[in-house]
Design an enzyme around this catalytic site. Structure first.
Site, PDB file in Angstrom:
ATOM      1  N   ASN A 245      24.395  32.306  28.343  1.00 23.39           N
ATOM      2  CA  ASN A 245      25.086  31.039  28.087  1.00 23.39           C
ATOM      3  C   ASN A 245      25.856  31.064  26.771  1.00 23.39           C
ATOM      4  O   ASN A 245      26.934  30.491  26.661  1.00 23.39           O
ATOM      5  CB  ASN A 245      24.095  29.872  28.108  1.00 23.39           C
ATOM      6  CG  ASN A 245      23.911  29.340  29.524  1.00 23.39           C
ATOM      7  OD1 ASN A 245      24.433  29.921  30.476  1.00 23.39           O
ATOM      8  ND2 ASN A 245      23.180  28.263  29.666  1.00 23.39           N
TER       9      ASN A 245
ATOM     10  N   CYS B 144      24.451  22.316  29.912  1.00 20.03           N
ATOM     11  CA  CYS B 144      23.778  23.512  29.378  1.00 20.03           C
ATOM     12  C   CYS B 144      24.405  24.121  28.127  1.00 20.03           C
ATOM     13  O   CYS B 144      23.694  24.362  27.150  1.00 20.03           O
ATOM     14  CB  CYS B 144      23.670  24.565  30.472  1.00 20.03           C
ATOM     15  SG  CYS B 144      22.534  24.051  31.785  1.00 20.03           S
TER      16      CYS B 144
HETATM   17  P1  NAD Z   1      17.471  17.970  35.988  1.00 16.18           P
HETATM   18  O1  NAD Z   1      17.384  16.897  34.958  1.00 16.18           O
HETATM   19  O2  NAD Z   1      18.506  17.852  37.058  1.00 16.18           O
HETATM   20  O3  NAD Z   1      16.060  18.141  36.715  1.00 16.18           O
HETATM   21  C1  NAD Z   1      14.854  18.142  36.051  1.00 16.18           C
HETATM   22  C2  NAD Z   1      13.894  17.320  36.866  1.00 16.18           C
HETATM   23  O4  NAD Z   1      12.574  17.481  36.361  1.00 16.18           O
HETATM   24  C3  NAD Z   1      14.167  15.838  36.858  1.00 16.18           C
HETATM   25  O5  NAD Z   1      14.287  15.404  38.170  1.00 16.18           O
HETATM   26  C4  NAD Z   1      12.937  15.238  36.188  1.00 16.18           C
HETATM   27  O6  NAD Z   1      12.632  13.984  36.709  1.00 16.18           O
HETATM   28  C5  NAD Z   1      11.885  16.244  36.545  1.00 16.18           C
HETATM   29  N1  NAD Z   1      10.698  16.264  35.693  1.00 16.18           N
HETATM   30  C6  NAD Z   1      10.645  16.229  34.335  1.00 16.18           C
HETATM   31  N2  NAD Z   1       9.359  16.308  33.931  1.00 16.18           N
HETATM   32  C7  NAD Z   1       8.590  16.403  35.047  1.00 16.18           C
HETATM   33  C8  NAD Z   1       7.221  16.513  35.267  1.00 16.18           C
HETATM   34  N3  NAD Z   1       6.330  16.573  34.273  1.00 16.18           N
HETATM   35  N4  NAD Z   1       6.779  16.603  36.554  1.00 16.18           N
HETATM   36  C9  NAD Z   1       7.650  16.550  37.581  1.00 16.18           C
HETATM   37  N5  NAD Z   1       8.983  16.452  37.417  1.00 16.18           N
HETATM   38  C10 NAD Z   1       9.443  16.368  36.170  1.00 16.18           C
HETATM   39  O7  NAD Z   1      17.643  19.317  35.194  1.00 16.18           O
HETATM   40  P2  NAD Z   1      18.361  20.667  35.695  1.00 16.18           P
HETATM   41  O8  NAD Z   1      19.821  20.532  35.484  1.00 16.18           O
HETATM   42  O9  NAD Z   1      17.844  21.029  37.024  1.00 16.18           O
HETATM   43  O10 NAD Z   1      17.821  21.683  34.598  1.00 16.18           O
HETATM   44  C11 NAD Z   1      16.479  22.141  34.606  1.00 16.18           C
HETATM   45  C12 NAD Z   1      16.368  23.337  33.684  1.00 16.18           C
HETATM   46  O11 NAD Z   1      17.191  24.404  34.168  1.00 16.18           O
HETATM   47  C13 NAD Z   1      16.831  23.085  32.255  1.00 16.18           C
HETATM   48  O12 NAD Z   1      16.047  23.854  31.391  1.00 16.18           O
HETATM   49  C14 NAD Z   1      18.268  23.589  32.253  1.00 16.18           C
HETATM   50  O13 NAD Z   1      18.673  24.007  30.961  1.00 16.18           O
HETATM   51  C15 NAD Z   1      18.158  24.776  33.188  1.00 16.18           C
HETATM   52  N6  NAD Z   1      19.397  25.115  33.882  1.00 16.18           N
HETATM   53  C16 NAD Z   1      20.223  24.126  34.320  1.00 16.18           C
HETATM   54  C17 NAD Z   1      21.402  24.468  34.981  1.00 16.18           C
HETATM   55  C18 NAD Z   1      22.379  23.403  35.426  1.00 16.18           C
HETATM   56  O14 NAD Z   1      23.535  23.751  35.693  1.00 16.18           O
HETATM   57  N7  NAD Z   1      21.990  22.145  35.536  1.00 16.18           N
HETATM   58  C19 NAD Z   1      21.707  25.809  35.192  1.00 16.18           C
HETATM   59  C20 NAD Z   1      20.817  26.791  34.766  1.00 16.18           C
HETATM   60  C21 NAD Z   1      19.659  26.422  34.102  1.00 16.18           C
END
Ligand code: NAD
Length: 433
Positions: free
Chosen positions: A211, A263
């Protein structure tokens, strides 16, 4: 295999649905009951092309099981993914791991006797797997509960989450446990991409390095764009000229108002904070972050130069998400820009084909929301086109000129033919040209 995914967002839901499509049984856990009930009906909480159909068909066959309860899937699963949010900590920009640790605690309480692989899928700094391991050791239900923590970061792009998950460039598996590696390799056997098996720490660094490098390319070309503006050169010609060098390539050059989205900004900040923490105070990423943050102010200044005072001036902004094809407004540069213009007293009209409703939750009643680009354009003293959306590329420029108070366009992503717009009588401010 039986798998549980904690966190049903962009990463967790897409990854879970694709694993279900490969024939695994997958529980996806999130806390929000309403969203889980919707998922059971195939209604997904995010905009991702193709994903609703994959979710629906796997929910129907019972291979994808949305639930609010850890107790449902975790005790049956061979693999548990943690795919929750890792936002930036407001104090120093470091990754806030509260959600990851909370999920690890809950997972620990429900792990079965026998062996389970717990996977850090969220983007987390090196060393996090050890911390997750400690938490699980503290909360697990006795010595017969065995587990290994593996790091398998995600690389998908929002708007292309399904495509990227079905056809990833690679899958990274950072593991110190041979049985865990074996299970992870078996779980991913239907993917046709290389599986990169490394140490846990290397896997964690791979995600930040990837990233940071992509952000750096954007930061780099933004700097070259600044120089082009000062020297009367054209950054798009420069990209053509450097890109033919095969070591550089013509792909992934986006001069504009800086990198945004969920991100890149937070991951660069987290990396910069990590460098400082380990004693590398003088590092590239602090500077990259600062330069990126300064992009919005640069365009505000250019707009002020073009219009004089912004007080009471009507300005149209097209595109509110970080990029086209997504409804996610987290880390959106456009929202920072709109807020900065509002502070200077401008009257803003906005339109985004997908992200408008999410933007409304942030901007509330401070701007006027329009149903199409032409409504935005009508009566404005300047039009700012933030992103390379197909709808914006196809605007009818005769109509745009007639509708505007003054034919002044800020083409932030260089999507228009400059010479043509100037022939139409527009004053155009682009990026690096
Ligand atoms: P997001 O916010 O879309 O999803 C995270 C989910 O986790 C939410 O629905 C939230 O309600 C849930 N959550 C939080 N705590 C919880 C718990 N204790 N129990 C159950 N559910 C819980 O986030 P995302 O975009 O999917 O990103 C997730 C991770 O992946 C992050 O670390 C991000 O940096 C990484 N990531 C994201 C992307 C992207 O493009 N969005 C790409 C690669 C990596």
């Amino acid at each position: 295999m039986k798998v549980t995914v904690i966190g049903a967002g962009y990463v967790g839901l897409t990854g879970g649905a694709v694993l279900a499509d490969h024939g695994h049984t997958v529980w996806v856990v999130r806390r929000d009951r309403e969203k889980i009930e919707n998922l059971k009906k195939g209604i997904i909480p995010i905009y991702e092309p193709g994903l609703p159909a994959v979710v629906r068909r796997n929910v129907k066959t019972g291979r994808l099981i949305p639930t609010t309860a850890y107790a449902e899937g975790v005790p049956q699963s061979e693999v548990v993914f943690i795919a929750v949010g890792t936002p930036q900590n407001e104090k120093d920009g470091a990754a806030d791991l509260t959600q990851v640790f909370a999920a690890a605690r809950e997972v620990a309480k429900h792990l079965r006797e026998g062996f389970t692989v717990v996977v850090d899928k969220s983007t987390v700094p090196p060393g996090t797997a050890e911390r997750v391991e400690k938490i699980i050791n503290k909360y697990k239900r006795g010595p017969r509960v065995k587990f290994a923590v593996v790091s398998s970061p995600e690389f998908l792009r929002e708007g292309k989450a399904l495509e990227d998950t079905v056809h990833p460039d690679r899958i990274v598996i950072g593991s110190a446990s041979p049985p865990a590696t074996k299970i992870m390799v078996a779980l991913h056997k239907k993917f046709k991409c290389p599986l990169v098996v490394t140490s846990v720490r290397s896997a964690e660094v791979i995600k930040y390095a990837a990233n940071a490098y992509l952000s750096l390319r954007i930061g780099f070309i933004d700097q070259i764009a600044n120089l082009c503006e000062k020297m009367g050169a054209d950054v798009m010609d420069v990209i053509g000229g450097i890109g033919l060098d095969r070591r550089i390539g013509t792909h992934y050059w986006f001069p504009g108002m800086g990198y945004g989205g969920y991100c890149f900004p937070k991951d660069v900040k987290a990396l910069a904070a990590l460098f400082v923490k380990v004693g590398e105070k003088d590092n590239l990423f602090i500077k990259l972050d600062r330069l990126n943050e300064a992009r919005v102010a640069r365009y505000v200044t250019r707009l002020r130069k073009a219009l004089g005072s912004l007080r009471g001036k009507r300005i149209g902004v097209l595109g509110l998400a970080a990029k086209p094809g997504t409804d996610d407004i987290r880390g959106s540069v456009a929202l920072h820009f709109v807020k900065a213009l509002k502070k200077l007293g401008a009257k803003i009209k906005v339109y985004d084909p997908l992200a408008q409703e999410n933007a409304r939750l942030v901007l509330q009643k401070t701007v006027t929301y329009c149903r199409n680009p032409y409504q935005v354009i009508k009566g404005t003293a300047a039009l700012v086109v933030m992103v390379e959306d197909e709808e914006f590329k196809k605007l009818k420029m005769e109509k745009v000129k007639k509708l505007m108070k003054k034919p002044l366009i800020f083409d932030v992503k260089n999507i228009y033919n400059l010479a043509r717009l100037r022939r139409f009588g527009f004053t155009v401010h682009a990026t690096g040209r």
